[in-house]
Scaffold this motif. Sequence first.
Motif, PDB file in Angstrom:
ATOM      1  N   MET A  28       0.839  -1.173   0.000  1.00 43.32           N
ATOM      2  CA  MET A  28       0.000   0.000   0.000  1.00 43.32           C
ATOM      3  C   MET A  28       0.886   1.240   0.000  1.00 43.32           C
ATOM      4  O   MET A  28       1.896   1.284   0.684  1.00 43.32           O
ATOM      5  N   THR A  29       0.523   2.239  -0.773  1.00 41.15           N
ATOM      6  CA  THR A  29       1.285   3.485  -0.800  1.00 41.15           C
ATOM      7  C   THR A  29       0.377   4.645  -0.400  1.00 41.15           C
ATOM      8  O   THR A  29      -0.823   4.587  -0.590  1.00 41.15           O
ATOM      9  N   ILE A  30       0.989   5.670   0.135  1.00 38.17           N
ATOM     10  CA  ILE A  30       0.269   6.889   0.508  1.00 38.17           C
ATOM     11  C   ILE A  30       0.773   8.006  -0.382  1.00 38.17           C
ATOM     12  O   ILE A  30       1.983   8.222  -0.483  1.00 38.17           O
ATOM     13  N   LYS A  31      -0.133   8.714  -1.046  1.00 38.29           N
ATOM     14  CA  LYS A  31       0.221   9.845  -1.891  1.00 38.29           C
ATOM     15  C   LYS A  31      -0.375  11.110  -1.273  1.00 38.29           C
ATOM     16  O   LYS A  31      -1.590  11.324  -1.295  1.00 38.29           O
ATOM     17  N   PRO A  32       0.450  11.964  -0.660  1.00 41.26           N
ATOM     18  CA  PRO A  32      -0.052  13.205  -0.064  1.00 41.26           C
ATOM     19  C   PRO A  32      -0.661  14.123  -1.130  1.00 41.26           C
ATOM     20  O   PRO A  32      -0.243  14.100  -2.290  1.00 41.26           O
ATOM     21  N   LEU A  33      -1.625  14.913  -0.731  1.00 43.04           N
ATOM     22  CA  LEU A  33      -2.272  15.864  -1.628  1.00 43.04           C
ATOM     23  C   LEU A  33      -1.771  17.274  -1.362  1.00 43.04           C
ATOM     24  O   LEU A  33      -1.315  17.595  -0.266  1.00 43.04           O
ATOM     25  N   ALA A  34      -1.860  18.110  -2.377  1.00 41.70           N
ATOM     26  CA  ALA A  34      -1.534  19.546  -2.302  1.00 41.70           C
ATOM     27  C   ALA A  34      -0.144  19.775  -1.706  1.00 41.70           C
ATOM     28  O   ALA A  34       0.835  19.272  -2.234  1.00 41.70           O
ATOM     29  N   ASP A  35      -0.070  20.538  -0.612  1.00 43.04           N
ATOM     30  CA  ASP A  35       1.231  20.916  -0.040  1.00 43.04           C
ATOM     31  C   ASP A  35       1.609  20.060   1.167  1.00 43.04           C
ATOM     32  O   ASP A  35       2.359  20.486   2.033  1.00 43.04           O
ATOM     33  N   ARG A  36       1.134  18.834   1.202  1.00 41.73           N
ATOM     34  CA  ARG A  36       1.434  17.952   2.329  1.00 41.73           C
ATOM     35  C   ARG A  36       2.619  17.036   2.013  1.00 41.73           C
ATOM     36  O   ARG A  36       2.857  16.685   0.873  1.00 41.73           O
ATOM     37  N   VAL A  37       3.336  16.651   3.083  1.00 38.37           N
ATOM     38  CA  VAL A  37       4.459  15.728   2.947  1.00 38.37           C
ATOM     39  C   VAL A  37       4.311  14.612   3.984  1.00 38.37           C
ATOM     40  O   VAL A  37       3.749  14.819   5.057  1.00 38.37           O
ATOM     41  N   LEU A  38       4.791  13.437   3.630  1.00 38.51           N
ATOM     42  CA  LEU A  38       4.773  12.278   4.524  1.00 38.51           C
ATOM     43  C   LEU A  38       6.196  12.065   5.013  1.00 38.51           C
ATOM     44  O   LEU A  38       7.117  11.902   4.208  1.00 38.51           O
ATOM     45  N   VAL A  39       6.388  12.083   6.333  1.00 36.86           N
ATOM     46  CA  VAL A  39       7.716  12.008   6.932  1.00 36.86           C
ATOM     47  C   VAL A  39       7.791  10.787   7.846  1.00 36.86           C
ATOM     48  O   VAL A  39       6.853  10.510   8.598  1.00 36.86           O
ATOM     49  N   VAL A  40       8.904  10.060   7.768  1.00 38.10           N
ATOM     50  CA  VAL A  40       9.193   8.990   8.725  1.00 38.10           C
ATOM     51  C   VAL A  40      10.070   9.616   9.802  1.00 38.10           C
ATOM     52  O   VAL A  40      11.186  10.062   9.517  1.00 38.10           O
ATOM     53  N   PRO A  41       9.567   9.690  11.052  1.00 40.57           N
ATOM     54  CA  PRO A  41      10.367  10.317  12.112  1.00 40.57           C
ATOM     55  C   PRO A  41      11.605   9.494  12.446  1.00 40.57           C
ATOM     56  O   PRO A  41      11.592   8.265  12.335  1.00 40.57           O
ATOM     57  N   ALA A  42      12.660  10.186  12.844  1.00 43.31           N
ATOM     58  CA  ALA A  42      13.897   9.518  13.275  1.00 43.31           C
ATOM     59  C   ALA A  42      13.627   8.795  14.585  1.00 43.31           C
ATOM     60  O   ALA A  42      12.728   9.169  15.343  1.00 43.31           O
ATOM     61  N   GLU A  43      14.393   7.762  14.857  1.00 40.09           N
ATOM     62  CA  GLU A  43      14.244   7.014  16.101  1.00 40.09           C
ATOM     63  C   GLU A  43      14.691   7.875  17.283  1.00 40.09           C
ATOM     64  O   GLU A  43      15.652   8.639  17.177  1.00 40.09           O
ATOM     65  N   ALA A  44      14.001   7.737  18.410  1.00 41.37           N
ATOM     66  CA  ALA A  44      14.385   8.443  19.629  1.00 41.37           C
ATOM     67  C   ALA A  44      15.684   7.841  20.159  1.00 41.37           C
ATOM     68  O   ALA A  44      15.961   6.660  19.956  1.00 41.37           O
ATOM     69  N   GLU A  45      16.460   8.657  20.830  1.00 40.42           N
ATOM     70  CA  GLU A  45      17.737   8.199  21.392  1.00 40.42           C
ATOM     71  C   GLU A  45      17.493   7.148  22.469  1.00 40.42           C
ATOM     72  O   GLU A  45      16.629   7.314  23.325  1.00 40.42           O
ATOM     73  N   GLU A  46      18.274   6.079  22.436  1.00 37.92           N
ATOM     74  CA  GLU A  46      18.150   4.998  23.425  1.00 37.92           C
ATOM     75  C   GLU A  46      19.047   5.237  24.637  1.00 37.92           C
ATOM     76  O   GLU A  46      18.737   4.811  25.727  1.00 37.92           O
ATOM     77  N   LYS A  47      20.205   5.902  24.410  1.00 40.46           N
ATOM     78  CA  LYS A  47      21.163   6.141  25.483  1.00 40.46           C
ATOM     79  C   LYS A  47      21.632   7.591  25.431  1.00 40.46           C
ATOM     80  O   LYS A  47      21.631   8.218  24.383  1.00 40.46           O
ATOM     81  N   THR A  48      22.082   8.095  26.580  1.00 39.51           N
ATOM     82  CA  THR A  48      22.702   9.409  26.614  1.00 39.51           C
ATOM     83  C   THR A  48      24.176   9.256  26.253  1.00 39.51           C
ATOM     84  O   THR A  48      24.683   8.139  26.139  1.00 39.51           O
ATOM     85  N   ALA A  49      24.875  10.362  26.115  1.00 37.77           N
ATOM     86  CA  ALA A  49      26.302  10.325  25.781  1.00 37.77           C
ATOM     87  C   ALA A  49      27.109   9.624  26.867  1.00 37.77           C
ATOM     88  O   ALA A  49      28.153   9.034  26.594  1.00 37.77           O
TER      89      ALA A  49
END
Length: 91
Positions: free
Chosen positions: A1-22
């Motif tokens: 299945m694919t998603i095609k955004p309409l007009a001025d919309r964008v589909l973003v895959v968010p980056a993974e949250a950090e698992e550990k601190t420095a």
Amino acid sequence: MTIKPLADRVLVVPAEAEEKTASGIIIPDTAKEKPLQGVVKATGEGTKDEKMLLKVGDRVLYGKYAGTELELEGTKYIMMRQSDVLAVIEK
């Protein structure tokens, strides 16, 4: 299945949250901050007043409350307007 955004919309895959601190401390799921960057997976055509400046593969920064969260086939996405994107990260 694919998603095609309409007009001025964008589909973003968010980056993974950090698992550990420095320093190596493991962050529990409840304390993780929502990531504010991701990769554009699909774009609309733009509108008659505003052309689409983003393209698939762009790494972007967006606001904390931008867009609508979606989950499709186990993958999390955020659908937002192009104007919700703050910047494109270039390497």
